[in-house]
Design a protein around this motif. Structure first.
Motif, PDB file in Angstrom:
ATOM      1  N   SER A   1       0.830  -1.214   0.000  1.00 33.21           N
ATOM      2  CA  SER A   1       0.000   0.000   0.000  1.00 33.21           C
ATOM      3  C   SER A   1       0.863   1.262   0.000  1.00 33.21           C
ATOM      4  CB  SER A   1      -0.954   0.002   1.204  1.00 33.21           C
ATOM      5  OG  SER A   1      -0.234   0.006   2.419  1.00 33.21           O
ATOM      6  N   ILE A   2       1.987   1.243   0.715  1.00 31.55           N
ATOM      7  CA  ILE A   2       2.894   2.398   0.714  1.00 31.55           C
ATOM      8  C   ILE A   2       3.493   2.594  -0.674  1.00 31.55           C
ATOM      9  CG2 ILE A   2       5.117   3.242   1.576  1.00 31.55           C
ATOM     10  CD1 ILE A   2       4.390   2.045   4.293  1.00 31.55           C
ATOM     11  N   TRP A   3       3.910   1.504  -1.296  1.00 32.65           N
ATOM     12  CA  TRP A   3       4.438   1.594  -2.656  1.00 32.65           C
ATOM     13  C   TRP A   3       3.397   2.159  -3.626  1.00 32.65           C
ATOM     14  CZ3 TRP A   3       8.905   1.395  -5.221  1.00 32.65           C
ATOM     15  CH2 TRP A   3      10.025   0.881  -4.571  1.00 32.65           C
ATOM     16  N   LEU A   4       2.173   1.673  -3.529  1.00 31.78           N
ATOM     17  CA  LEU A   4       1.131   2.113  -4.470  1.00 31.78           C
ATOM     18  C   LEU A   4       0.800   3.588  -4.280  1.00 31.78           C
ATOM     19  CD1 LEU A   4      -1.220  -1.015  -4.426  1.00 31.78           C
ATOM     20  CD2 LEU A   4       0.352  -0.303  -6.233  1.00 31.78           C
ATOM     21  N   LYS A   5       0.780   4.047  -3.043  1.00 27.14           N
ATOM     22  CA  LYS A   5       0.546   5.474  -2.797  1.00 27.14           C
ATOM     23  C   LYS A   5       1.657   6.311  -3.417  1.00 27.14           C
ATOM     24  CE  LYS A   5      -2.148   4.917   1.444  1.00 27.14           C
ATOM     25  NZ  LYS A   5      -2.125   5.036   2.936  1.00 27.14           N
ATOM     26  N   TYR A   6       2.871   5.812  -3.336  1.00 28.30           N
ATOM     27  CA  TYR A   6       4.011   6.503  -3.941  1.00 28.30           C
ATOM     28  C   TYR A   6       3.869   6.539  -5.467  1.00 28.30           C
ATOM     29  CZ  TYR A   6       8.743   6.970  -5.818  1.00 28.30           C
ATOM     30  OH  TYR A   6       9.837   7.354  -6.542  1.00 28.30           O
ATOM     31  N   LEU A   7       3.526   5.411  -6.058  1.00 30.88           N
ATOM     32  CA  LEU A   7       3.403   5.335  -7.519  1.00 30.88           C
ATOM     33  C   LEU A   7       2.278   6.225  -8.041  1.00 30.88           C
ATOM     34  CD1 LEU A   7       3.925   1.505  -8.196  1.00 30.88           C
ATOM     35  CD2 LEU A   7       5.608   3.351  -8.195  1.00 30.88           C
ATOM     36  N   GLU A   8       1.204   6.334  -7.285  1.00 31.49           N
ATOM     37  CA  GLU A   8       0.069   7.169  -7.714  1.00 31.49           C
ATOM     38  C   GLU A   8       0.423   8.647  -7.735  1.00 31.49           C
ATOM     39  OE1 GLU A   8      -2.863   5.929  -4.927  1.00 31.49           O
ATOM     40  OE2 GLU A   8      -3.240   4.017  -5.953  1.00 31.49           O
ATOM     41  N   LYS A   9       1.500   9.016  -7.060  1.00 35.27           N
ATOM     42  CA  LYS A   9       1.914  10.425  -7.014  1.00 35.27           C
ATOM     43  C   LYS A   9       3.079  10.736  -7.955  1.00 35.27           C
ATOM     44  CE  LYS A   9       0.379  11.030  -2.229  1.00 35.27           C
ATOM     45  NZ  LYS A   9       0.803  11.277  -0.838  1.00 35.27           N
ATOM     46  N   LEU A  10       3.436   9.790  -8.813  1.00 37.36           N
ATOM     47  CA  LEU A  10       4.525  10.046  -9.755  1.00 37.36           C
ATOM     48  C   LEU A  10       4.200  11.247 -10.629  1.00 37.36           C
ATOM     49  CD1 LEU A  10       5.493   6.407 -10.838  1.00 37.36           C
ATOM     50  CD2 LEU A  10       6.731   7.933  -9.303  1.00 37.36           C
ATOM     51  N   ASP A  11       5.224  12.006 -10.970  1.00 34.68           N
ATOM     52  CA  ASP A  11       5.021  13.329 -11.576  1.00 34.68           C
ATOM     53  C   ASP A  11       4.566  13.292 -13.028  1.00 34.68           C
ATOM     54  OD1 ASP A  11       5.794  14.561  -9.240  1.00 34.68           O
ATOM     55  OD2 ASP A  11       7.919  14.558  -9.787  1.00 34.68           O
ATOM     56  N   LYS A  12       5.018  12.317 -13.786  1.00 32.50           N
ATOM     57  CA  LYS A  12       4.793  12.350 -15.233  1.00 32.50           C
ATOM     58  C   LYS A  12       3.313  12.158 -15.555  1.00 32.50           C
ATOM     59  CE  LYS A  12       6.471  10.377 -19.564  1.00 32.50           C
ATOM     60  NZ  LYS A  12       7.307   9.340 -20.170  1.00 32.50           N
ATOM     61  N   LYS A  13       2.748  13.083 -16.306  1.00 34.76           N
ATOM     62  CA  LYS A  13       1.328  13.032 -16.660  1.00 34.76           C
ATOM     63  C   LYS A  13       1.113  12.852 -18.158  1.00 34.76           C
ATOM     64  CE  LYS A  13       0.159  13.819 -12.383  1.00 34.76           C
ATOM     65  NZ  LYS A  13      -0.376  12.734 -11.552  1.00 34.76           N
ATOM     66  N   ILE A  14       1.822  13.628 -18.988  1.00 30.04           N
ATOM     67  CA  ILE A  14       1.619  13.596 -20.431  1.00 30.04           C
ATOM     68  C   ILE A  14       2.699  12.738 -21.082  1.00 30.04           C
ATOM     69  CG2 ILE A  14       1.498  14.974 -22.537  1.00 30.04           C
ATOM     70  CD1 ILE A  14       0.574  17.320 -20.811  1.00 30.04           C
ATOM     71  N   ILE A  15       2.284  11.756 -21.866  1.00 22.07           N
ATOM     72  CA  ILE A  15       3.211  10.858 -22.533  1.00 22.07           C
ATOM     73  C   ILE A  15       3.271  11.237 -24.009  1.00 22.07           C
ATOM     74  CG2 ILE A  15       3.728   8.450 -23.087  1.00 22.07           C
ATOM     75  CD1 ILE A  15       2.005   7.710 -20.601  1.00 22.07           C
ATOM     76  N   LEU A  16       4.409  11.754 -24.456  1.00 17.06           N
ATOM     77  CA  LEU A  16       4.562  12.178 -25.845  1.00 17.06           C
ATOM     78  C   LEU A  16       5.173  11.089 -26.710  1.00 17.06           C
ATOM     79  CD1 LEU A  16       5.802  15.822 -25.241  1.00 17.06           C
ATOM     80  CD2 LEU A  16       3.494  15.061 -25.786  1.00 17.06           C
ATOM     81  N   ASP A  17       5.963  10.222 -26.109  1.00 19.42           N
ATOM     82  CA  ASP A  17       6.521   9.081 -26.826  1.00 19.42           C
ATOM     83  C   ASP A  17       6.930   8.030 -25.803  1.00 19.42           C
ATOM     84  OD1 ASP A  17       9.367   9.324 -26.002  1.00 19.42           O
ATOM     85  OD2 ASP A  17       9.291  11.193 -27.159  1.00 19.42           O
ATOM     86  N   LEU A  18       7.345   6.864 -26.301  1.00 17.51           N
ATOM     87  CA  LEU A  18       7.684   5.748 -25.418  1.00 17.51           C
ATOM     88  C   LEU A  18       9.185   5.501 -25.329  1.00 17.51           C
ATOM     89  CD1 LEU A  18       4.894   3.251 -26.573  1.00 17.51           C
ATOM     90  CD2 LEU A  18       4.884   4.677 -24.524  1.00 17.51           C
ATOM     91  N   ASN A  19       9.984   6.445 -25.825  1.00 21.69           N
ATOM     92  CA  ASN A  19      11.430   6.213 -25.912  1.00 21.69           C
ATOM     93  C   ASN A  19      12.090   6.041 -24.544  1.00 21.69           C
ATOM     94  OD1 ASN A  19      11.511   6.234 -28.714  1.00 21.69           O
ATOM     95  ND2 ASN A  19      11.713   8.453 -28.806  1.00 21.69           N
ATOM     96  N   GLU A  20      11.727   6.898 -23.591  1.00 16.50           N
ATOM     97  CA  GLU A  20      12.334   6.790 -22.257  1.00 16.50           C
ATOM     98  C   GLU A  20      11.928   5.478 -21.587  1.00 16.50           C
ATOM     99  OE1 GLU A  20      11.135  10.390 -20.278  1.00 16.50           O
ATOM    100  OE2 GLU A  20      13.088  11.309 -20.656  1.00 16.50           O
TER     101      GLU A  20
END
Length: 429
Positions: A12-31
């Motif tokens: 649950s701690i991991w999932l709360k952390y993942l839900e707050k990850l900064d990246k919102k807009i995905i322009l490509d899949l290269n990274e």
């Protein structure tokens, strides 16, 4: 890497952390691809199905999984979203994995990504792929989360692509026309590989993208056929004809699509396995009847296409009493379109905001629901408690509008059932 996150932290701690990850807009899949390459997650020995579409992805994946398992293959499935637990998203041979396995995978992804920004879905997709690498699998089934072209699952070159159907949904991200949405979903096509399409009336952009990407398109009602009757159905394929198949608990169209994909993949699925498997495959939250006195029906229908399917199923039932609807929806959905088919069928509406930042507000719900027989309460749990006081044995409770709605309702019902068991135990003393 965030130093507080390690294998000693809970899921649950991991999932709360993942839900707050900064990246919102995905322009490509290269990274994302670069991280996957570092972890050796771009190639698999297993045969890979990628399944996209507006509706029916989950049921198509479930049918594929069960037919393959019952034929003796080792199968990994990645699906989304989940109803109750994150663990539902990854299955190995029909079973979920432990929290510890997911945590260990999360930690490895977190170390590998270093300072690269990932979205929640990108992160958990890498995690699923990493988990699959740890098992000896014959088949991997990847359900596309959103669209196709820029979906995290599209970093994998699948052996066979599936598109269930094309309807208007997620318009802000995918476009406002079926043509634009079809173009996004066609992003999963691969050169010289087969792509199987479940819908008959497909936008022309499907054919255009197929030509550009040089995929081998196999279409419903041209290369394979589905014939429906009242009590049975037929499946006609280039290599096989199956007559008098038993009806299914999931839409027959999705069952037929799964069969078509399996035959085009050359997996050996016997007719006996097909006939003994397809009547029993079901998916939680898809027209699931969890009680009969009164009827309680839960369905994750959250767009016009799925709402119409649900309405027709309800319309065919012989419900003698009143129908109480419990509804919650997301703000970016066509609430009017979803609700309208039911307005002549539902007697009483009970709605509430959902426990997510994406929820439709009370104001939005009021605007779309009938004014004379609607009550807006604070939560899905509160709506259920209210309806419980009113519903009679001959009545029905219909819960729909979102995966969140069904999830919150299941938790509310479980809590209320436990409370009632406790009260009954006290009263008997």
């Amino acid at each position: 890497m965030n130093n507080i996150l390690n294998k000693n932290n809970s899921l649950s701690i991991w999932l709360k952390y993942l839900e707050k990850l900064d990246k919102k807009i995905i322009l490509d899949l290269n990274e994302l691809k670069s991280i996957a390459k570092k972890l050796d997650l771009l190639t698999f020995r297993a045969f890979i199905f990628t399944v996209a579409g507006t509706n029916g992805k989950g049921t198509t994946c479930a049918m594929l999984e069960k037919l393959l398992l019952n034929s003796g293959y080792q199968v990994g499935l990645y699906t989304s979203p989940h109803l109750i637990s994150y663990l539902e998203r990854v299955r190995i041979n029909g079973s979920v994995l432990t929290s510890e396995e997911h945590i260990n995978s999360f930690q490895e992804i977190e170390i590998a990504r270093n300072s690269t920004l990932l979205s929640y879905f990108e992160f958990i997709t890498l995690s699923a792929l990493l988990l699959f690498k740890r098992y000896s699998l014959d088949v991997i089934i990847l359900e596309v989360g959103l669209g196709g072209r820029l979906d995290a699952t599209n970093i994998i070159d699948s052996n066979l692509s599936i598109i269930t159907n094309i309807e208007i949904d997620h318009s802000v991200l995918l476009g406002h026309t079926r043509s634009s949405i079809a173009r996004e979903k066609s992003g999963i096509f691969r050169k010289n590989k087969i792509s199987v399409i479940g819908e008959i009336n497909i936008p022309s952009t499907i054919d255009q993208e197929a030509q550009v990407k040089k995929t081998i398109l196999k279409k419903n009602n041209r290369d394979w056929f589905l014939e429906k009757y009242d009590h049975y159905w037929n499946f006609i394929h280039e290599d096989i004809k199956l007559y008098g198949l038993p009806n299914t608990q999931i839409p027959i169209s999705n069952t037929a699509l799964a069969l078509a994909a399996l035959y085009y993949s050359d997996f050996k699925i016997s007719e006996k396995v097909i006939r003994t498997t397809i009547p029993f495959v079901r998916l939680p939250g898809r027209f699931q009847i969890i009680s009969v006195c009164p009827h309680i029906i839960i369905d994750v229908a959250h767009n016009l296409h799925s709402a119409l399917y649900l309405f027709n199923k309800i319309d065919s039932m012989n419900i003698k009493g009143k129908i109480y609807a419990i509804v919650g929806m997301l703000e970016d959905k066509d609430i009017n379109g979803i609700v309208n088919p039911f307005k002549r069928k539902i007697h009483y509406w009970y709605a509430a905001p959902l426990k997510t930042s994406r929820t439709a507000t009370i104001k939005q719900l009021k605007k779309s629901l009938p004014s004379h027989n609607t009550k807006i309460l604070s939560s899905i749990h509160e709506t259920y408690k209210k309806v419980l006081l009113l519903v009679k044995k001959q009545d029905a409770i219909l819960v729909f509008g979102s995966f969140f709605t069904v999830s919150e309702f299941i938790k509310a019902k479980k809590l209320e059932d436990n409370i009632n068991i406790f009260k009954n135990a006290i009263s008997e003393k």
